[in-house]
Design a protein around this motif. Structure first.
Motif, short mmCIF file in Angstrom:
data_model
loop_
_atom_site.label_atom_id
_atom_site.label_comp_id
_atom_site.label_asym_id
_atom_site.label_seq_id
_atom_site.Cartn_x
_atom_site.Cartn_y
_atom_site.Cartn_z
N PHE A 26 -17.54 -8.14 -21.82
CA PHE A 26 -17.36 -7.90 -23.25
C PHE A 26 -17.43 -9.22 -24.03
CE2 PHE A 26 -14.68 -7.38 -27.02
CZ PHE A 26 -15.35 -6.33 -27.63
N ARG A 27 -16.82 -10.27 -23.47
CA ARG A 27 -16.82 -11.59 -24.11
C ARG A 27 -18.24 -12.12 -24.31
NH1 ARG A 27 -15.16 -14.75 -19.98
NH2 ARG A 27 -17.31 -15.24 -19.65
N ASP A 28 -19.13 -11.84 -23.34
CA ASP A 28 -20.50 -12.34 -23.42
C ASP A 28 -21.34 -11.64 -24.50
OD1 ASP A 28 -20.15 -14.22 -21.42
OD2 ASP A 28 -20.82 -12.87 -19.84
N VAL A 29 -21.02 -10.39 -24.80
CA VAL A 29 -21.84 -9.66 -25.78
C VAL A 29 -21.17 -9.45 -27.13
CG1 VAL A 29 -23.26 -8.46 -24.08
CG2 VAL A 29 -21.14 -7.41 -24.83
N ALA A 30 -19.84 -9.43 -27.17
CA ALA A 30 -19.19 -9.10 -28.44
C ALA A 30 -17.91 -9.89 -28.67
CB ALA A 30 -18.88 -7.61 -28.49
N GLY A 31 -17.73 -10.98 -27.96
CA GLY A 31 -16.52 -11.78 -28.13
C GLY A 31 -16.53 -12.53 -29.45
N VAL A 32 -15.50 -13.30 -29.66
CA VAL A 32 -15.40 -14.09 -30.89
C VAL A 32 -16.06 -15.44 -30.72
CG1 VAL A 32 -13.27 -12.95 -31.60
CG2 VAL A 32 -13.15 -15.03 -30.24
N TRP A 33 -16.48 -16.02 -31.82
CA TRP A 33 -17.02 -17.37 -31.79
C TRP A 33 -15.86 -18.34 -31.68
CZ3 TRP A 33 -21.90 -18.99 -34.74
CH2 TRP A 33 -22.89 -18.02 -34.59
N VAL A 34 -15.99 -19.32 -30.80
CA VAL A 34 -14.97 -20.35 -30.65
C VAL A 34 -15.63 -21.68 -31.03
CG1 VAL A 34 -13.41 -21.54 -29.06
CG2 VAL A 34 -13.82 -19.07 -28.80
N ILE A 35 -15.17 -22.24 -32.15
CA ILE A 35 -15.74 -23.49 -32.66
C ILE A 35 -14.79 -24.62 -32.30
CG2 ILE A 35 -16.45 -24.76 -34.72
CD1 ILE A 35 -17.04 -22.00 -36.01
N ASN A 36 -15.30 -25.62 -31.59
CA ASN A 36 -14.51 -26.78 -31.19
C ASN A 36 -15.05 -27.98 -31.97
OD1 ASN A 36 -13.53 -29.12 -29.89
ND2 ASN A 36 -13.33 -28.03 -27.93
N ASP A 37 -14.27 -28.39 -33.00
CA ASP A 37 -14.72 -29.48 -33.88
C ASP A 37 -14.66 -30.84 -33.20
OD1 ASP A 37 -15.34 -27.87 -36.12
OD2 ASP A 37 -13.22 -27.74 -36.65
N GLU A 38 -13.83 -30.99 -32.18
CA GLU A 38 -13.77 -32.27 -31.47
C GLU A 38 -14.97 -32.45 -30.53
OE1 GLU A 38 -10.05 -33.01 -29.56
OE2 GLU A 38 -8.91 -32.46 -31.35
N PRO A 45 -21.06 -15.32 -28.48
CA PRO A 45 -21.54 -14.19 -27.68
C PRO A 45 -23.03 -13.94 -27.95
CG PRO A 45 -20.31 -13.39 -29.57
CD PRO A 45 -20.20 -14.89 -29.58
N ASN A 46 -23.64 -13.14 -27.09
CA ASN A 46 -25.04 -12.76 -27.24
C ASN A 46 -25.12 -11.24 -27.23
OD1 ASN A 46 -27.74 -12.19 -26.99
ND2 ASN A 46 -28.10 -13.50 -25.23
N PRO A 47 -25.14 -10.61 -28.42
CA PRO A 47 -25.14 -9.14 -28.48
C PRO A 47 -26.41 -8.50 -27.93
CG PRO A 47 -25.33 -10.08 -30.69
CD PRO A 47 -25.10 -11.22 -29.74
N THR A 48 -27.47 -9.27 -27.69
CA THR A 48 -28.71 -8.71 -27.14
C THR A 48 -28.77 -8.77 -25.62
OG1 THR A 48 -29.92 -10.80 -27.29
CG2 THR A 48 -29.94 -9.38 -29.25
N LEU A 49 -27.72 -9.30 -24.98
CA LEU A 49 -27.72 -9.46 -23.52
C LEU A 49 -27.70 -8.10 -22.83
CD1 LEU A 49 -27.63 -11.70 -21.38
CD2 LEU A 49 -25.14 -11.55 -21.44
N VAL A 92 -33.09 -10.89 -8.34
CA VAL A 92 -32.34 -10.53 -9.55
C VAL A 92 -33.22 -10.65 -10.79
CG1 VAL A 92 -30.25 -10.96 -10.89
CG2 VAL A 92 -30.27 -11.48 -8.44
N LYS A 93 -33.29 -9.57 -11.56
CA LYS A 93 -34.00 -9.59 -12.85
C LYS A 93 -32.95 -9.72 -13.94
CE LYS A 93 -37.90 -6.74 -11.50
NZ LYS A 93 -38.60 -5.47 -11.68
N GLY A 94 -33.19 -10.65 -14.87
CA GLY A 94 -32.26 -10.84 -15.99
C GLY A 94 -30.96 -11.52 -15.59
N LEU A 95 -31.02 -12.44 -14.62
CA LEU A 95 -29.82 -13.15 -14.16
C LEU A 95 -29.11 -13.81 -15.33
CD1 LEU A 95 -28.25 -14.20 -11.57
CD2 LEU A 95 -29.57 -16.29 -11.91
N PHE A 96 -27.81 -13.65 -15.44
CA PHE A 96 -27.03 -14.27 -16.51
C PHE A 96 -26.99 -15.78 -16.32
CE2 PHE A 96 -24.33 -10.17 -16.38
CZ PHE A 96 -25.28 -9.49 -17.12
#
Length: 171
Positions: free
Chosen positions: A33-45, A52-56, A87-91
């Motif tokens: 779920f994290r890979d397709v619809a998780g939240v964006w985590v911005i690290n300013d440092e 996420p990649n909703p098209t995965l 494997v086709k479409g390996l993550f």
């Protein structure tokens, strides 16, 4: 998903204590779920954005495995195993510039590196083999009677660089 996942295996007893096995399977692995619809985590440092990649789409694989095993008393085994997974479409986790990622948002993230999961463009072949030994030490006097000895060597490799794959392992 409307997929069929056929599998089959054969086992042949060569002698009383010596077996050979071969098998085939077809499998699917869905993205987290994290890979397709998780939240964006911005690290300013670190100047990174985990996105996420909703098209995965799921990865699919055709798997072959073979094994020969010799069983001995008391409760022991020596075996050799080999496998191949196509494997086709390996993550794959990629690090992309904002432009490569296609970022068009309101925040100024032009200098940030985007970390996301994508699928491999080509089929990836993963191969491996394992040599294993295991034996119960039930012939020893108490309190050692319940101990076991195990050892294995594993060799794995893939047609591309694959995260978390250990090429040589001794246990």
């Amino acid at each position: 998903y409307d997929n069929m996942f056929p599998s089959a295996s054969l086992k042949y007893k060569i002698t009383q204590n010596f077996d050979a096995q071969i098998g085939f399977s077809s499998t699917i692995r869905r993205p987290t779920f994290r890979d397709v619809a998780g939240v964006w985590v911005i690290n300013d440092e670190a100047l990174t954005v985990n996105a996420p990649n909703p098209t995965l789409r799921p990865e699919t694989s055709k798997n072959l495995a073979a094994r020969v095993a010799y069983y001995f008393e008391p409760v022991g085994i020596v075996a050799a195993n080999v496998y191949q997974n196509n494997v086709k479409g390996l993550f794959i986790t990629h690090r992309l510039t904002a432009e490569e990622f296609g970022y068009k948002g309101d925040l100024d993230l032009a200098n940030y590196e985007f970390i996301t999961t994508t699928a491999s463009a080509n089929e990836v072949t993963v191969r491996g083999m394992e040599l294993e030994y295991s034996q119960s030490l039930s012939f020893l006097p108490p309190p050692f009677k319940g101990l076991n000895v195990r050892a294995s060597y594993t060799r794995s490799y893939a047609s591309i660089r694959k995260a978390n794959m250990i090429p040589h392992s001794i246990n």
